[in-house]
Design a protein around this motif. Sequence first.
Motif, mmCIF file in Angstrom:
data_model
loop_
_atom_site.group_PDB
_atom_site.id
_atom_site.type_symbol
_atom_site.label_atom_id
_atom_site.label_comp_id
_atom_site.label_asym_id
_atom_site.label_seq_id
_atom_site.Cartn_x
_atom_site.Cartn_y
_atom_site.Cartn_z
ATOM 1 N N UNK A 1 0.833 -1.194 0.000
ATOM 2 C CA UNK A 1 0.000 0.000 0.000
ATOM 3 C C UNK A 1 0.867 1.243 0.000
ATOM 4 N N UNK A 2 0.381 2.280 -0.681
ATOM 5 C CA UNK A 2 1.123 3.535 -0.745
ATOM 6 C C UNK A 2 0.138 4.665 -0.524
ATOM 7 N N UNK A 3 0.614 5.712 0.146
ATOM 8 C CA UNK A 3 -0.272 6.857 0.318
ATOM 9 C C UNK A 3 0.572 8.118 0.379
ATOM 10 N N UNK A 4 0.189 9.135 -0.356
ATOM 11 C CA UNK A 4 0.929 10.386 -0.352
ATOM 12 C C UNK A 4 0.428 11.266 0.779
ATOM 13 N N UNK A 5 1.321 12.044 1.315
ATOM 14 C CA UNK A 5 0.974 13.029 2.323
ATOM 15 C C UNK A 5 0.012 14.032 1.688
ATOM 16 N N UNK A 6 -1.077 14.359 2.369
ATOM 17 C CA UNK A 6 -2.086 15.186 1.702
ATOM 18 C C UNK A 6 -1.664 16.627 1.475
ATOM 19 N N UNK A 7 -0.698 17.107 2.254
ATOM 20 C CA UNK A 7 -0.347 18.523 2.191
ATOM 21 C C UNK A 7 0.893 18.717 1.340
ATOM 22 N N UNK B 1 -3.250 16.066 8.119
ATOM 23 C CA UNK B 1 -2.076 15.405 7.553
ATOM 24 C C UNK B 1 -1.241 14.666 8.587
ATOM 25 N N UNK B 2 -1.669 14.651 9.831
ATOM 26 C CA UNK B 2 -0.868 13.934 10.820
ATOM 27 C C UNK B 2 -1.419 12.572 11.141
ATOM 28 N N UNK B 3 -2.632 12.295 10.687
ATOM 29 C CA UNK B 3 -3.212 11.024 11.089
ATOM 30 C C UNK B 3 -3.261 10.060 9.923
#
Lengths: 624, 101
Positions: free
Chosen positions: A167-173, A229-231
């Motif tokens: 799984x991959x996820x980019x930081x939203x900010x 963006x911290x959770x």
Amino acid sequence: MEIVHVYTKLRSKFGRQSLFSDRPAELLVDVHTDQSLVHQFIQKTQRDQDLQACRDMSEHQVNTKRFESNSCGLNHEEGGWPKDVNPQEMEQTIRFRKKVEKDENYINSILQLGSVMDHCIRQNNAVDIYPDYCEDQDQEEDHQEPPSAKTINVFRDPNELKRTVTGLSWHPDGGRKLAAAYSCLEFQKTSRDMSPDSYIWDIENPNRPEMTLKPASPLVCLEYNPKDCHTLVGGCYNGQIAYWDTRRGSQPVEVSSVEHSHRDPVYKIIWLQSKTGTDAFSASTDGQVLWWDVRRLSEPTERLALDPSREGNLDRALGAISLDFESTMPTKFMVGTEQGLVVSCNRKAKTPSEKIVCMYDGHQGPVYALQRNPFFPKNFLTVGDWTARIWSEDIKESSIMWTKYQMSYLTDACWSPVRPSVFFTVKMDGMLDVWDILLKQNDPTLSLKVCDEALYSLRLHETGRLVACGSQRGGATLLEINSGLSTLQKNEKSLLAAMFERETKREKILEARQREIRLKERSRSEQSRDEDGGREDQDQNQNQLMVRAEDHFYLITETETKRRRDNQTTGSEDQGQNQNQSQSQDQNQNQSQSQSQDQNQSQNQSQSRDQDPQMLSDQSIDEL
Amino acid sequence: MAETEHAGVEETLKRIEAQKGVIGTIVVNAEGIPIRTTLDNSTTIQYAKLFRLLTMKARSTVRDIDPQNDLTFLRVRSKKHEILVAPEHDFLLIVIQNPCE
């Protein structure tokens, strides 16, 4: 006093002028060929040999060892002041400056420099010597650029035993960080020594992960909260859901209870759009879709069993592998199953049986990826078995567009967030394919081999320029694609909308035709059943049809062979003419019969075989 | 005599500063200390340090290619403005100009 160097040399060696004079050529040595020596030599076959008067070179490659570098900055304070002057003291610095200004050297220099500088400044003001000549031509360059992508960084799993990046996820900010979930999905390959950790990487630093997340069981999927963006929330291999706050360290803040979680690995978890920003829902192959509020992970807030018979029966539920949720349509969501079906659901349905709205059957294997087109939410992309398919919500029979069967299994796909007609797929042979359906539908626009092992996950950055893909051996590769594939072209939206509409219409027409044929079939079989009365008669009728068809077939072949035999035996024209006429008549008949046969066959392509013999038998009855 | 010369220096510098498009002027000595400046302190220090280094590098480049040669002027054109540097063996005159046509 000057420094001198003295040396002595013989006058004769001091470089006396040399006197040259001409002399005629004289022969020094002349050696004649000695024929007697021929026998001592064997003549070799002629061959070409290159000669080159240069030094021998050899090629040698060196790969430097990887070294870890750490960037740090230095803060420069004011310096260079002589020891007795304190730079903080205004008075002292001013005094120093005044002293320098009085210096003669200073005065001379400045006067000289001043004139030079003056000249240049006036020059600048008079003519702009750096005009931009190519301003207008820059915009056209983009079209000719072939699509390309280059690898920027590879983030490798720091552990000894490598796990797959699932799984991959980019930081939203802004997306300076990438969260990667590591787990081993192969059957019984997880060993005790495999670390369950997952990492958050800073894309500038591939040497060390920025943060480690330590769940109890390896994470299969991981998502940043788009609102905060911290959770992060992650789904574990054992079915639990874990919630992290990066400000609070590597341990999860809360983990869901084992009794109420999934019974299989959680394959996908997505944050929902809600007022509190704390809702998420997860899907797993145990057939359940669970909704959670991350503040209270002890129990899910809602459950749904993916039972195709709509009874909520967990035993008959389909295993879910992928989820899709579009924030513009908050009540609807879609689930991709292991059985190849895509189930579209409505969250706000009154009864549980109405929750499952419809199902799309497309793939022969698990639907590994499912995503709506961000610009056209009615169309969605699914990936499973060896194809990628694009569907329209309205057409349930089949997909409106699909790729041809690829050489290896497709494992993940993603639409580009900036270009509606571009999507990316990754395959098990380590290839990343970029498809631009406005440009080419048969082949990917760009095909890149990212690594030697299989790629399992793919995620695009929100700007559309960076692509992260995760491989089996724990390497997450970051690629940058060129601007041609990541900038919106003019008319793209309208062209793509037209394409989707066209394909949807085509499928609708095909669907309608199929329905028509089926309806006709059913009504005809009902009719014949009414006439003959009873199911047995229907069977008999079928047998009769078969017999009639066989007869007709034998008749045709017999007439044809007879004609051929007659052609061979009889030679005379008169007889031939008569016979030819009758033969040609027969031929015409045969030809027309065979032609009509062909026509009938082509009309009733996929459908009722029963109709053919019936129609043919009708014709034969007429003719006979 | 020093007075008039000093006045001459003042006049020269003032003339440069008054030219069209000139944003700022800095005079730097051999140690990198800004002697005279029309910009604020932090900017001045930054310019002084960086351009001192650049000028030394440019000069050594020119002299490496041809030892008889020497650097007379250095122009750095950037997107926003042009920086002109006139070196002398002890001092450096830096002018930032925005060439407007």
